[in-house]
Write a protein that holds these residues in place. Structure first.
Motif, PDB file in Angstrom:
ATOM      1  N   TRP A  54      31.402  44.075  46.690  1.00 18.45           N
ATOM      2  CA  TRP A  54      31.564  42.803  45.975  1.00 18.45           C
ATOM      3  C   TRP A  54      33.046  42.544  45.715  1.00 18.45           C
ATOM      4  O   TRP A  54      33.534  41.439  45.933  1.00 18.45           O
ATOM      5  N   PHE A  55      33.760  43.547  45.241  1.00 16.76           N
ATOM      6  CA  PHE A  55      35.184  43.396  44.946  1.00 16.76           C
ATOM      7  C   PHE A  55      35.954  43.013  46.206  1.00 16.76           C
ATOM      8  O   PHE A  55      36.757  42.079  46.210  1.00 16.76           O
ATOM      9  N   ARG A  56      35.662  43.700  47.294  1.00 18.52           N
ATOM     10  CA  ARG A  56      36.348  43.435  48.567  1.00 18.52           C
ATOM     11  C   ARG A  56      36.053  42.017  49.058  1.00 18.52           C
ATOM     12  O   ARG A  56      36.937  41.327  49.569  1.00 18.52           O
ATOM     13  N   GLN A  57      34.829  41.545  48.871  1.00 18.51           N
ATOM     14  CA  GLN A  57      34.445  40.217  49.342  1.00 18.51           C
ATOM     15  C   GLN A  57      34.906  39.100  48.407  1.00 18.51           C
ATOM     16  O   GLN A  57      35.098  37.970  48.844  1.00 18.51           O
ATOM     17  N   THR A  58      35.093  39.393  47.137  1.00 20.88           N
ATOM     18  CA  THR A  58      35.405  38.368  46.145  1.00 20.88           C
ATOM     19  C   THR A  58      36.889  38.057  46.073  1.00 20.88           C
ATOM     20  O   THR A  58      37.270  36.907  45.866  1.00 20.88           O
ATOM     21  N   PHE A  59      37.733  39.057  46.236  1.00 23.22           N
ATOM     22  CA  PHE A  59      39.172  38.865  46.075  1.00 23.22           C
ATOM     23  C   PHE A  59      39.890  39.055  47.403  1.00 23.22           C
ATOM     24  O   PHE A  59      39.557  39.938  48.185  1.00 23.22           O
ATOM     25  N   ALA A  60      40.909  38.196  47.620  1.00 19.98           N
ATOM     26  CA  ALA A  60      41.625  38.199  48.897  1.00 19.98           C
ATOM     27  C   ALA A  60      42.338  39.518  49.149  1.00 19.98           C
ATOM     28  O   ALA A  60      42.388  40.011  50.276  1.00 19.98           O
ATOM     29  N   SER A  61      42.919  40.086  48.105  1.00 19.88           N
ATOM     30  CA  SER A  61      43.587  41.378  48.244  1.00 19.88           C
ATOM     31  C   SER A  61      43.550  42.089  46.907  1.00 19.88           C
ATOM     32  O   SER A  61      43.392  41.466  45.863  1.00 19.88           O
ATOM     33  N   LEU A  64      40.259  34.491  36.584  1.00 16.91           N
ATOM     34  CA  LEU A  64      40.929  35.208  37.671  1.00 16.91           C
ATOM     35  C   LEU A  64      41.047  34.300  38.879  1.00 16.91           C
ATOM     36  O   LEU A  64      40.122  33.567  39.212  1.00 16.91           O
ATOM     37  N   ASP A  65      42.185  34.376  39.538  1.00 16.71           N
ATOM     38  CA  ASP A  65      42.436  33.614  40.758  1.00 16.71           C
ATOM     39  C   ASP A  65      42.118  34.526  41.937  1.00 16.71           C
ATOM     40  O   ASP A  65      42.790  35.548  42.142  1.00 16.71           O
ATOM     41  N   ARG A  66      41.095  34.172  42.706  1.00 14.76           N
ATOM     42  CA  ARG A  66      40.657  35.004  43.831  1.00 14.76           C
ATOM     43  C   ARG A  66      41.748  35.231  44.873  1.00 14.76           C
ATOM     44  O   ARG A  66      41.679  36.182  45.643  1.00 14.76           O
ATOM     45  N   SER A  67      42.747  34.357  44.921  1.00 15.31           N
ATOM     46  CA  SER A  67      43.776  34.484  45.948  1.00 15.31           C
ATOM     47  C   SER A  67      44.889  35.456  45.567  1.00 15.31           C
ATOM     48  O   SER A  67      45.686  35.847  46.416  1.00 15.31           O
ATOM     49  N   LEU A  68      44.944  35.866  44.305  1.00 14.55           N
ATOM     50  CA  LEU A  68      46.000  36.779  43.860  1.00 14.55           C
ATOM     51  C   LEU A  68      45.564  38.232  43.999  1.00 14.55           C
ATOM     52  O   LEU A  68      44.372  38.550  43.868  1.00 14.55           O
ATOM     53  N   PRO A  69      46.507  39.144  44.239  1.00 18.43           N
ATOM     54  CA  PRO A  69      46.160  40.568  44.263  1.00 18.43           C
ATOM     55  C   PRO A  69      45.519  40.964  42.931  1.00 18.43           C
ATOM     56  O   PRO A  69      45.990  40.580  41.866  1.00 18.43           O
ATOM     57  N   THR A  70      44.428  41.694  43.011  1.00 18.65           N
ATOM     58  CA  THR A  70      43.638  42.017  41.828  1.00 18.65           C
ATOM     59  C   THR A  70      43.382  43.518  41.773  1.00 18.65           C
ATOM     60  O   THR A  70      43.116  44.144  42.794  1.00 18.65           O
ATOM     61  N   LEU A  71      43.457  44.076  40.591  1.00 19.16           N
ATOM     62  CA  LEU A  71      43.180  45.496  40.382  1.00 19.16           C
ATOM     63  C   LEU A  71      41.826  45.648  39.707  1.00 19.16           C
ATOM     64  O   LEU A  71      41.574  45.068  38.645  1.00 19.16           O
ATOM     65  N   LEU A  72      40.954  46.421  40.327  1.00 19.00           N
ATOM     66  CA  LEU A  72      39.678  46.797  39.722  1.00 19.00           C
ATOM     67  C   LEU A  72      39.874  48.187  39.131  1.00 19.00           C
ATOM     68  O   LEU A  72      40.125  49.147  39.868  1.00 19.00           O
ATOM     69  N   LEU A  73      39.802  48.285  37.821  1.00 25.57           N
ATOM     70  CA  LEU A  73      39.961  49.565  37.137  1.00 25.57           C
ATOM     71  C   LEU A  73      38.624  49.924  36.501  1.00 25.57           C
ATOM     72  O   LEU A  73      38.131  49.219  35.626  1.00 25.57           O
ATOM     73  N   ALA A  74      38.024  50.992  36.967  1.00 25.97           N
ATOM     74  CA  ALA A  74      36.724  51.437  36.463  1.00 25.97           C
ATOM     75  C   ALA A  74      36.909  52.814  35.837  1.00 25.97           C
ATOM     76  O   ALA A  74      37.084  53.810  36.541  1.00 25.97           O
TER      77      ALA A  74
END
Length: 135
Positions: free
Chosen positions: A95-102, A67-77
């Protein structure tokens, strides 16, 4: 291990992971192909989770990270957070908010659990000595 093998068979059938291009990793519990990665881990272990998701797969240490931290990422739980105590759920989201830029987080978890479904779920979890943490 049989759950992993079942997932691999489904992915192979769908053409996502064929034997020629898929690598079994992480002691047989992970699977990586050009378009899919099944990464085992404990969602509560943020350091290991970050390392696994933001590093190249074991089969290609010189390749790009999963995963590229700079790309928008979807966390699906899906039916995950209900098993965690509230403070751990807050930790996962932080953690999700701090790890990924958006990105965005979507949680599909039962709540309330006063209906018949909820009562059956709580009873089944209690039989397995696994109380629902966020209920």
């Amino acid at each position: 291990m049989s759950v992993f093998l079942d997932k691999r068979l489904v992915l192979e059938y769908a053409g996502v992971a064929d034997n020629a291009a898929a690598f079994t990793e992480h002691g047989g519990t992970g699977l990586t192909s050009a378009t899919y990665a099944l990464v085992p881990g404990d969602i509560r272990d943020f350091a290991s989770l970050t390392q696994a998701l933001t590093s190249p797969p074991p089969s290609d240490q010189t390749g790009p990270p999963l995963l590229d931290r700079s790309l928008p990422t979807l966390l699906l739980a899906e039916c995950v957070l209900v098993y965690l105590p509230p403070e751990t759920t807050f930790g996962v989201l932080a953690w999700f908010r701090q790890t990924f830029a958006s990105g965005a987080a979507v949680s599909y978890d039962p709540f309330g659990l006063q209906d018949n479904f909820g009562k059956v779920m709580i009873r089944n979890l209690a039989v397995r000595c696994q109380p629902a943490g966020s209920v």
